[in-house]
Structures are given as C-alpha cells and as structure tokens.
Design a protein around this motif. Structure first.
Motif, PDB file in Angstrom:
ATOM      1  N   TRP A 114      39.887  49.260  34.437  1.00  0.00           N
ATOM      2  CA  TRP A 114      39.464  47.886  34.717  1.00  0.00           C
ATOM      3  C   TRP A 114      38.284  47.538  33.808  1.00  0.00           C
ATOM      4  N   TYR A 115      38.186  46.270  33.449  1.00  0.00           N
ATOM      5  CA  TYR A 115      37.044  45.829  32.660  1.00  0.00           C
ATOM      6  C   TYR A 115      36.201  44.860  33.483  1.00  0.00           C
ATOM      7  N   GLY A 116      34.905  45.123  33.529  1.00  0.00           N
ATOM      8  CA  GLY A 116      33.989  44.241  34.243  1.00  0.00           C
ATOM      9  C   GLY A 116      33.509  43.140  33.325  1.00  0.00           C
ATOM     10  N   ALA A 117      34.054  41.963  33.463  1.00  0.00           N
ATOM     11  CA  ALA A 117      33.756  40.850  32.557  1.00  0.00           C
ATOM     12  C   ALA A 117      32.761  39.887  33.192  1.00  0.00           C
ATOM     13  N   ALA A 118      31.778  39.469  32.405  1.00  0.00           N
ATOM     14  CA  ALA A 118      30.807  38.489  32.879  1.00  0.00           C
ATOM     15  C   ALA A 118      31.056  37.106  32.298  1.00  0.00           C
ATOM     16  N   SER A 119      31.820  37.020  31.221  1.00  0.00           N
ATOM     17  CA  SER A 119      32.059  35.732  30.564  1.00  0.00           C
ATOM     18  C   SER A 119      33.550  35.497  30.403  1.00  0.00           C
ATOM     19  N   ALA A 120      33.900  34.244  30.138  1.00  0.00           N
ATOM     20  CA  ALA A 120      35.310  33.916  29.898  1.00  0.00           C
ATOM     21  C   ALA A 120      35.803  34.622  28.638  1.00  0.00           C
ATOM     22  N   GLY A 121      34.937  34.766  27.638  1.00  0.00           N
ATOM     23  CA  GLY A 121      35.338  35.444  26.410  1.00  0.00           C
ATOM     24  C   GLY A 121      35.680  36.898  26.635  1.00  0.00           C
ATOM     25  N   SER A 122      34.854  37.609  27.410  1.00  0.00           N
ATOM     26  CA  SER A 122      35.149  39.019  27.682  1.00  0.00           C
ATOM     27  C   SER A 122      36.362  39.153  28.594  1.00  0.00           C
ATOM     28  N   ALA A 123      36.568  38.184  29.483  1.00  0.00           N
ATOM     29  CA  ALA A 123      37.768  38.203  30.329  1.00  0.00           C
ATOM     30  C   ALA A 123      39.023  38.037  29.481  1.00  0.00           C
ATOM     31  N   ARG A 124      38.961  37.135  28.499  1.00  0.00           N
ATOM     32  CA  ARG A 124      40.117  36.961  27.605  1.00  0.00           C
ATOM     33  C   ARG A 124      40.374  38.231  26.799  1.00  0.00           C
ATOM     34  N   TRP A 125      39.299  38.875  26.334  1.00  0.00           N
ATOM     35  CA  TRP A 125      39.491  40.110  25.573  1.00  0.00           C
ATOM     36  C   TRP A 125      40.172  41.161  26.444  1.00  0.00           C
ATOM     37  N   ALA A 126      39.731  41.310  27.689  1.00  0.00           N
ATOM     38  CA  ALA A 126      40.342  42.278  28.596  1.00  0.00           C
ATOM     39  C   ALA A 126      41.818  41.965  28.806  1.00  0.00           C
ATOM     40  N   GLY A 127      42.139  40.694  28.916  1.00  0.00           N
ATOM     41  CA  GLY A 127      43.534  40.308  29.073  1.00  0.00           C
ATOM     42  C   GLY A 127      44.366  40.654  27.862  1.00  0.00           C
ATOM     43  N   GLU A 128      43.829  40.410  26.677  1.00  0.00           N
ATOM     44  CA  GLU A 128      44.552  40.744  25.448  1.00  0.00           C
ATOM     45  C   GLU A 128      44.810  42.241  25.333  1.00  0.00           C
ATOM     46  N   GLN A 129      43.920  43.060  25.903  1.00  0.00           N
ATOM     47  CA  GLN A 129      44.080  44.512  25.853  1.00  0.00           C
ATOM     48  C   GLN A 129      45.017  45.041  26.942  1.00  0.00           C
ATOM     49  N   GLY A 130      45.410  44.168  27.875  1.00  0.00           N
ATOM     50  CA  GLY A 130      46.271  44.613  28.968  1.00  0.00           C
ATOM     51  C   GLY A 130      45.541  45.365  30.060  1.00  0.00           C
ATOM     52  N   LEU A 131      44.212  45.216  30.122  1.00  0.00           N
ATOM     53  CA  LEU A 131      43.428  45.871  31.168  1.00  0.00           C
ATOM     54  C   LEU A 131      43.474  45.047  32.445  1.00  0.00           C
ATOM     55  N   SER A 132      43.003  45.634  33.538  1.00  0.00           N
ATOM     56  CA  SER A 132      42.799  44.872  34.768  1.00  0.00           C
ATOM     57  C   SER A 132      41.381  44.314  34.741  1.00  0.00           C
ATOM     58  N   LEU A 133      41.126  43.293  35.565  1.00  0.00           N
ATOM     59  CA  LEU A 133      39.854  42.571  35.504  1.00  0.00           C
ATOM     60  C   LEU A 133      39.076  42.711  36.794  1.00  0.00           C
ATOM     61  N   LEU A 134      37.819  43.155  36.653  1.00  0.00           N
ATOM     62  CA  LEU A 134      36.867  43.131  37.756  1.00  0.00           C
ATOM     63  C   LEU A 134      35.944  41.944  37.538  1.00  0.00           C
ATOM     64  N   THR A 135      35.939  41.007  38.472  1.00  0.00           N
ATOM     65  CA  THR A 135      35.015  39.891  38.397  1.00  0.00           C
ATOM     66  C   THR A 135      34.121  39.953  39.618  1.00  0.00           C
ATOM     67  N   SER A 136      32.813  39.875  39.404  1.00  0.00           N
ATOM     68  CA  SER A 136      31.860  40.187  40.466  1.00  0.00           C
ATOM     69  C   SER A 136      31.124  38.942  40.944  1.00  0.00           C
ATOM     70  N   SER A 137      29.958  39.147  41.530  1.00  0.00           N
ATOM     71  CA  SER A 137      29.149  38.041  42.033  1.00  0.00           C
ATOM     72  C   SER A 137      28.182  37.525  40.975  1.00  0.00           C
ATOM     73  N   VAL A 138      28.340  37.984  39.719  1.00  0.00           N
ATOM     74  CA  VAL A 138      27.500  37.529  38.617  1.00  0.00           C
ATOM     75  C   VAL A 138      28.400  37.192  37.431  1.00  0.00           C
ATOM     76  N   LEU A 139      28.176  36.040  36.812  1.00  0.00           N
ATOM     77  CA  LEU A 139      28.881  35.696  35.590  1.00  0.00           C
ATOM     78  C   LEU A 139      27.970  34.869  34.700  1.00  0.00           C
ATOM     79  N   LYS A 140      28.356  34.754  33.439  1.00  0.00           N
ATOM     80  CA  LYS A 140      27.589  33.975  32.485  1.00  0.00           C
ATOM     81  C   LYS A 140      28.115  32.547  32.459  1.00  0.00           C
ATOM     82  N   ALA A 141      27.204  31.600  32.621  1.00  0.00           N
ATOM     83  CA  ALA A 141      27.602  30.201  32.520  1.00  0.00           C
ATOM     84  C   ALA A 141      28.152  29.940  31.128  1.00  0.00           C
ATOM     85  N   ALA A 142      29.222  29.164  31.064  1.00  0.00           N
ATOM     86  CA  ALA A 142      29.869  28.941  29.776  1.00  0.00           C
ATOM     87  C   ALA A 142      28.978  28.170  28.819  1.00  0.00           C
TER      88      ALA A 142
END
Length: 342
Positions: A180-208
């Motif tokens: 799983w990849y712990g993503a804080a931004s939409a960009g890192s979430a997209r990268w995790a998706g492109e790699q075929g990983l699973s996504l951990l999204t928490s109670s903290v994220l980066k405002a776009a």
C-alpha cells in the motif's frame, strides 16, 4: 441517516504503540494485547504506525513478527513505513520473513521522502551517503520489485558448501500485491494508481492549492478518484480510509469527558491548512455509533471506500482502547454494514 452507498467490507484499526521510556516492554506488550483483542473481536486488520526516535513503534516489522505468533487470522500492516529510513533490500527480507511466519497476512504500507528531521539524524543514518541518497518513488519501486522476486544479485549458484540465490529469500508469493502507498496529495495518489499499488488515505492530506476548497472530505474524495482513474483495476482498486473515530456507546462519564477534551484540543487545526505544506487535518469523529455512522455516510471520502483503518487516539489508557475497539466491532461496524470475521 443518508442511505449507505456500499456496505463496509473491511474494518481495521491503527495504533501508535506508545510506551514509557523507562519501561518499554510494558507498552509493547500492551500493543500485542490490543492486536489479540482485535482478532477476538473479528477485526480484519491491525495496523502499526512507524515512529523513529520517539516513544512509539520504531520497528513494526518486529512487532508484527511477535503478533503473528499470538494470532492466527487478523491481517497485520504498517501505516506507514517511511522508506527514507530503510534499505529496500533488507526491508524486503524482513517483510517476506514475517509474511511467511504469519501465513501471508502482512500488508506493507510505505511512503517516501527525506526522513523526518533529517538534518539532525543524517550523520547517524547515512554518515557517508546522505547527500546522494535517493528518497523518491524509486525506493518504492525497488522494494516492490524485490518482493516480486526480481533479481537482487547478479550471482546464483554454489560456492563450496553454500548455495546462493539471486532473489530475496524467503520469497513470499503474493506479498508484492499487498503493498500500500500512503499518499498525502492527489499527485502521489495518481502515482500509486499508475504503479498498481493499493492506497492508504489518512486523516492528513495536502491541500491542492490556496484557492481550492479546504473541505477535507471533498479533497479526499478527489484524491481517491484521481487514484482510481489511472489504476489498472479502475473502480475495484483497493483504497482504505483512516480517520480518528471514537465511539462512546459504553464509555463511562469520565471517559467521555476525556475523549471530548482530546477532540476539542485537536479541532482548531482542522479549520485551515497548516504550515508551508498546506496540510489539511480531518476532524476527529466522536459520538455514539449511530452518530458516527451518520457522519461517515455523509463524508464524501468515506462514501468512496469499502475499507477503513480507524486510528486509535494517542495517549489513552489500555481500558480506553478496549472500550473503543469493542464498541467499534460490536456497534459501529455493524451500523456501517460490516460483519466480523469468524
């Protein structure tokens, strides 16, 4: 209450594993007891935070190894291991070993970037290579490749009486598919998706951006959708949401008062982005299971997922965690459509 979109399929919890510096064994033992309780209550997963040079779990792989010998079913994960502190080859060996010992129950959650407070620790962590270490996504790619069994050495064969493999040993089939990849931004979430990983999204994220909405739930929803848009599995790509959730159904009046004070002290930081990274913090969710379920069904991020890893609050007593986990498994989970594992 708004109608549920998708019943909750997977219910996990996350603990920091706090301990007293003067008696660290007691705190680690308490963490193991919490994991054992989680299995008895039917939770799907127990996840461990990773804390270096603090009074929390510094070696979640070691704690998972201990937990694997005291449980039989519950999955064990890290949320997250910062790879800036790790050698991917050595970490791959440790993860594979624990996965074998646990019968295939390990879910490695990772992130990238320089180690926290790197200037203060670099001389101890990377005394000779600090200026040339690669803290980018490449570190995740190396780890996943090694877990998949791709070559770690240019040599395979026998020297004298010793046999050498060219890939990480033990090899644990399927482990790489549970990263799983712990993503804080939409960009890192997209990268995790492109790699075929699973996504951990928490109670903290980066405002776009400074002009975008500061509503946490809306931005988390956008992050999840950005991830699935590019993931090979599309809408079926696994995403787990992590919020601090504190049910009070069977709490004592004294516990309710302490929980409310804890939430009140943390709420001001949720009003606006914090710091130069423009971090958004989700409000903690406190109340009866019925109240929490109503709040979650109304949460734009929650409505995108069918898996959660609810974070246990910091600094509470063991009895508090017993009450919170018990209410979560017996009241809140069923209110969200979840059924405990047998």
């Amino acid at each position: 209450m708004p109608p549920p979109s998708v019943p909750l399929r997977t219910l996990g919890f996350l603990t920091i594993g706090s301990f007293d510096e003067a008696d660290p064994r007691a705190g680690h033992e308490t963490t193991l007891r919490v994991i054992e309780l989680g299995e008895r209550l039917g939770f799907d997963g127990a996840w461990l935070r990773h804390r270096h040079l603090q009074h929390g779990i510094s070696s979640p792989v070691a704690v998972m190894a201990a937990a694997s010998q005291r449980t039989t079913r519950i999955e064990l994960g890290t949320a997250v291991t910062p790879l800036g502190w790790e050698n991917p080859l050595r970490l791959a060996e440790d993860l594979a070993t624990v996965d074998v010992l646990s019968g295939g129950r390990v879910n490695p959650g990772v992130s990238v970037g320089p180690p926290m407070r790197f200037d203060e620790v670099r001389a101890s962590l990377y005394p000779d290579t600090a200026d040339v270490e690669d803290f980018t996504y490449a570190r995740v790619q190396r780890l996943v490749a090694l877990l998949r069994g791709e070559p770690a050495s240019t040599f395979r064969g026998t020297v004298g009486i010793e046999e050498f493999s060219d890939r990480v040993q033990p090899h644990s089939p399927g482990l790489a598919d549970r990263v799983w990849y712990g993503a804080a931004s939409a960009g890192s979430a997209r990268w995790a998706g492109e790699q075929g990983l699973s996504l951990l999204t928490s109670s903290v994220l980066k405002a776009a951006g400074p002009d975008d909405t500061t509503d946490f739930a809306t931005q988390q929803q956008a992050q999840i959708r950005a991830f699935r848009e590019v993931h090979p599995a599309g809408a079926d790509a696994r995403v787990s949401q992590g919020l601090v959730v504190i049910p009070t159904d069977t709490a004592t009046p004294e516990q309710r008062a302490r929980y409310a004070a804890y939430v009140d002290a943390r709420t001001p930081r949720t009003a606006r982005p914090q710091g130069p990274a423009h971090l958004l913090f989700a409000p903690d969710v406190l109340g009866t299971s019925e109240q929490i379920a109503e709040a979650l069904w109304s949460h734009a991020g929650f409505r995108e997922v069918s898996e959660v890893v609810f974070a246990l609050p910091f600094g509470f007593e063991h009895a508090d965690y017993v009450q919170i986990l018990t209410d979560t498994a017996t009241r809140l989970g069923p209110a969200l459509g979840w059924s405990p594992r047998g």
